[in-house]
Design a protein around this motif. Structure first.
Motif, mmCIF file in Angstrom:
data_model
loop_
_atom_site.group_PDB
_atom_site.id
_atom_site.type_symbol
_atom_site.label_atom_id
_atom_site.label_comp_id
_atom_site.label_asym_id
_atom_site.label_seq_id
_atom_site.Cartn_x
_atom_site.Cartn_y
_atom_site.Cartn_z
ATOM 1 N N LYS A 130 0.828 -1.204 0.000
ATOM 2 C CA LYS A 130 0.000 0.000 0.000
ATOM 3 C C LYS A 130 0.864 1.256 0.000
ATOM 4 C CE LYS A 130 -3.937 -1.472 -0.495
ATOM 5 N NZ LYS A 130 -4.589 -1.165 -1.749
ATOM 6 N N THR A 131 1.923 1.259 0.784
ATOM 7 C CA THR A 131 2.793 2.428 0.848
ATOM 8 C C THR A 131 3.429 2.682 -0.512
ATOM 9 O OG1 THR A 131 3.258 1.955 3.159
ATOM 10 C CG2 THR A 131 4.769 3.440 2.043
ATOM 11 N N GLY A 132 3.916 1.633 -1.136
ATOM 12 C CA GLY A 132 4.531 1.769 -2.465
ATOM 13 C C GLY A 132 3.520 2.229 -3.499
ATOM 14 N N LYS A 133 2.335 1.677 -3.462
ATOM 15 C CA LYS A 133 1.295 2.044 -4.424
ATOM 16 C C LYS A 133 0.903 3.505 -4.263
ATOM 17 C CE LYS A 133 -3.287 0.781 -6.023
ATOM 18 N NZ LYS A 133 -4.490 0.051 -5.753
ATOM 19 N N ILE A 134 0.734 3.915 -3.028
ATOM 20 C CA ILE A 134 0.330 5.296 -2.764
ATOM 21 C C ILE A 134 1.448 6.258 -3.149
ATOM 22 C CG2 ILE A 134 -0.238 6.928 -0.916
ATOM 23 C CD1 ILE A 134 -1.799 4.595 0.388
ATOM 24 N N ALA A 135 2.686 5.895 -2.877
ATOM 25 C CA ALA A 135 3.818 6.768 -3.192
ATOM 26 C C ALA A 135 3.955 6.962 -4.696
ATOM 27 C CB ALA A 135 5.097 6.195 -2.608
ATOM 28 N N LEU A 136 3.582 5.950 -5.481
ATOM 29 C CA LEU A 136 3.724 6.034 -6.936
ATOM 30 C C LEU A 136 2.663 6.907 -7.580
ATOM 31 C CD1 LEU A 136 4.636 2.354 -7.800
ATOM 32 C CD2 LEU A 136 6.157 4.328 -7.759
ATOM 33 N N GLU A 137 1.507 7.032 -6.931
ATOM 34 C CA GLU A 137 0.436 7.820 -7.518
ATOM 35 C C GLU A 137 0.755 9.312 -7.351
ATOM 36 O OE1 GLU A 137 -3.077 6.411 -5.598
ATOM 37 O OE2 GLU A 137 -2.908 4.431 -6.515
ATOM 38 N N LYS A 138 0.717 10.059 -8.449
ATOM 39 C CA LYS A 138 1.073 11.487 -8.414
ATOM 40 C C LYS A 138 -0.175 12.347 -8.406
ATOM 41 C CE LYS A 138 5.348 10.695 -10.866
ATOM 42 N NZ LYS A 138 6.124 10.969 -12.029
ATOM 43 N N GLY A 139 -0.004 13.535 -7.960
ATOM 44 C CA GLY A 139 -1.079 14.504 -8.016
ATOM 45 C C GLY A 139 -2.134 14.302 -6.958
ATOM 46 N N GLU A 140 -1.869 13.516 -5.955
ATOM 47 C CA GLU A 140 -2.846 13.311 -4.903
ATOM 48 C C GLU A 140 -2.410 14.067 -3.657
ATOM 49 O OE1 GLU A 140 -4.843 8.983 -5.638
ATOM 50 O OE2 GLU A 140 -3.092 9.069 -4.362
ATOM 51 N N THR A 141 -3.395 14.460 -2.899
ATOM 52 C CA THR A 141 -3.098 15.104 -1.618
ATOM 53 C C THR A 141 -2.922 14.011 -0.576
ATOM 54 O OG1 THR A 141 -5.405 15.238 -0.971
ATOM 55 C CG2 THR A 141 -4.515 17.101 -2.243
ATOM 56 N N PRO A 142 -2.267 14.309 0.536
ATOM 57 C CA PRO A 142 -2.120 13.315 1.603
ATOM 58 C C PRO A 142 -3.478 12.818 2.116
ATOM 59 C CG PRO A 142 -0.624 15.149 1.998
ATOM 60 C CD PRO A 142 -1.483 15.532 0.820
ATOM 61 N N GLU A 143 -4.470 13.724 2.147
ATOM 62 C CA GLU A 143 -5.795 13.322 2.614
ATOM 63 C C GLU A 143 -6.434 12.317 1.660
ATOM 64 O OE1 GLU A 143 -4.699 17.086 4.414
ATOM 65 O OE2 GLU A 143 -4.857 16.556 2.325
ATOM 66 N N SER A 144 -6.292 12.543 0.343
ATOM 67 C CA SER A 144 -6.892 11.617 -0.616
ATOM 68 C C SER A 144 -6.169 10.268 -0.598
ATOM 69 C CB SER A 144 -6.904 12.211 -2.030
ATOM 70 O OG SER A 144 -5.589 12.395 -2.511
ATOM 71 N N GLN A 145 -4.840 10.305 -0.384
ATOM 72 C CA GLN A 145 -4.102 9.041 -0.276
ATOM 73 C C GLN A 145 -4.586 8.246 0.947
ATOM 74 O OE1 GLN A 145 0.007 10.199 -0.113
ATOM 75 N NE2 GLN A 145 0.233 10.173 -2.341
ATOM 76 N N PHE A 146 -4.780 8.955 2.051
ATOM 77 C CA PHE A 146 -5.257 8.313 3.276
ATOM 78 C C PHE A 146 -6.668 7.762 3.069
ATOM 79 C CE2 PHE A 146 -4.832 7.023 7.416
ATOM 80 C CZ PHE A 146 -5.713 7.586 8.325
ATOM 81 N N ALA A 147 -7.525 8.534 2.409
ATOM 82 C CA ALA A 147 -8.896 8.081 2.124
ATOM 83 C C ALA A 147 -8.871 6.859 1.214
ATOM 84 C CB ALA A 147 -9.693 9.212 1.483
ATOM 85 N N ASN A 148 -7.984 6.831 0.210
ATOM 86 C CA ASN A 148 -7.865 5.670 -0.688
ATOM 87 C C ASN A 148 -7.401 4.424 0.068
ATOM 88 O OD1 ASN A 148 -8.726 7.036 -2.939
ATOM 89 N ND2 ASN A 148 -6.664 7.578 -3.636
ATOM 90 N N LEU A 149 -6.448 4.632 0.981
ATOM 91 C CA LEU A 149 -5.975 3.497 1.784
ATOM 92 C C LEU A 149 -7.128 2.919 2.608
ATOM 93 C CD1 LEU A 149 -3.697 1.698 2.962
ATOM 94 C CD2 LEU A 149 -3.495 3.399 4.771
ATOM 95 N N ILE A 150 -7.909 3.789 3.218
ATOM 96 C CA ILE A 150 -9.035 3.329 4.028
ATOM 97 C C ILE A 150 -10.029 2.552 3.166
ATOM 98 C CG2 ILE A 150 -11.034 4.088 5.384
ATOM 99 C CD1 ILE A 150 -9.222 6.389 6.422
ATOM 100 N N LYS A 151 -10.336 3.061 1.967
ATOM 101 C CA LYS A 151 -11.262 2.372 1.056
ATOM 102 C C LYS A 151 -10.724 1.001 0.662
ATOM 103 C CE LYS A 151 -13.195 6.572 -0.965
ATOM 104 N NZ LYS A 151 -13.228 7.418 -2.157
ATOM 105 N N GLU A 152 -9.422 0.956 0.324
ATOM 106 C CA GLU A 152 -8.800 -0.321 -0.058
ATOM 107 C C GLU A 152 -8.851 -1.321 1.095
ATOM 108 O OE1 GLU A 152 -7.175 -1.455 -2.882
ATOM 109 O OE2 GLU A 152 -7.845 0.301 -4.004
ATOM 110 N N CYS A 153 -8.569 -0.840 2.285
ATOM 111 C CA CYS A 153 -8.598 -1.724 3.459
ATOM 112 C C CYS A 153 -10.016 -2.230 3.728
ATOM 113 C CB CYS A 153 -8.050 -1.000 4.685
ATOM 114 S SG CYS A 153 -6.274 -0.754 4.661
ATOM 115 N N GLU A 154 -11.014 -1.339 3.581
ATOM 116 C CA GLU A 154 -12.392 -1.758 3.795
ATOM 117 C C GLU A 154 -12.827 -2.787 2.767
ATOM 118 O OE1 GLU A 154 -14.280 2.153 6.021
ATOM 119 O OE2 GLU A 154 -14.489 1.983 3.848
#
Length: 169
Positions: A118-142
């Protein structure tokens, strides 16, 4: 009240009838008809002896009761019951050990692998804010939790781990 000798005699007689009936039930190839006839006659004699006790104590099932009590109070029955209980306890302990081992393995390795992914995937995605990355992680985990890919404890671990170690770095 039955004496010890009477109980012993009833038990022996009832056991003989039981053994004889088992032989009578067998095929004619194994036990001859002549032998079966002798066993039946012997059972009639034994039944007469048992009738004496039935009449003496005015209980038509006294022989069955005594036989079952003797079997249930037998040291072999008690040993068998103890071994059965011991086996049950071993089975429960083994199941708990397997369950603990599986949880320990999952708790140890799954979060590390999943968090790294997840950390690697999120780090590779560009143009996202830290909040959107955190929200995406939560969605993926759910999603993973709903698909039973991770348990609730692991879900909470990922979110806490990301919030404490990767959010706003």
């Amino acid at each position: 009240m039955l004496t010890k000798q009477e109980r012993k005699d009833i038990y022996k007689l009832r056991g003989e009838i039981y053994a004889n009936n088992k032989l009578i039930e067998k095929s004619d190839w194994i036990v001859s008809k002549r032998k079966k006839k002798k066993l039946s006659e012997k059972n009639e004699e034994i039944d007469k002896k048992l009738n004496y006790y039935r009449e003496k104590y005015n209980d038509p099932n006294i022989d069955v009761k005594v036989y079952e009590e003797e079997v249930n109070n037998s040291k072999w029955t008690k040993i068998g019951d103890a071994m059965y209980d011991f086996g049950d306890n071993l089975e429960k302990t083994g199941k708990n050990m397997v369950k603990t081992g599986a949880k320990t393995t999952a708790i140890t390795w799954t979060p590390l692998i999943y968090a790294g992914y997840k950390t690697g995937k999120i780090a590779l995605e560009k143009g996202e804010t830290p909040e959107s990355q955190f929200a995406n992680l939560i969605k993926e985990c759910e999603k993973a939790y709903q698909k039973d890919e991770i348990d609730e404890e692991t879900l909470k671990y990922y979110i806490r781990d990301y919030a404490n170690n990767h959010y706003r770095e």
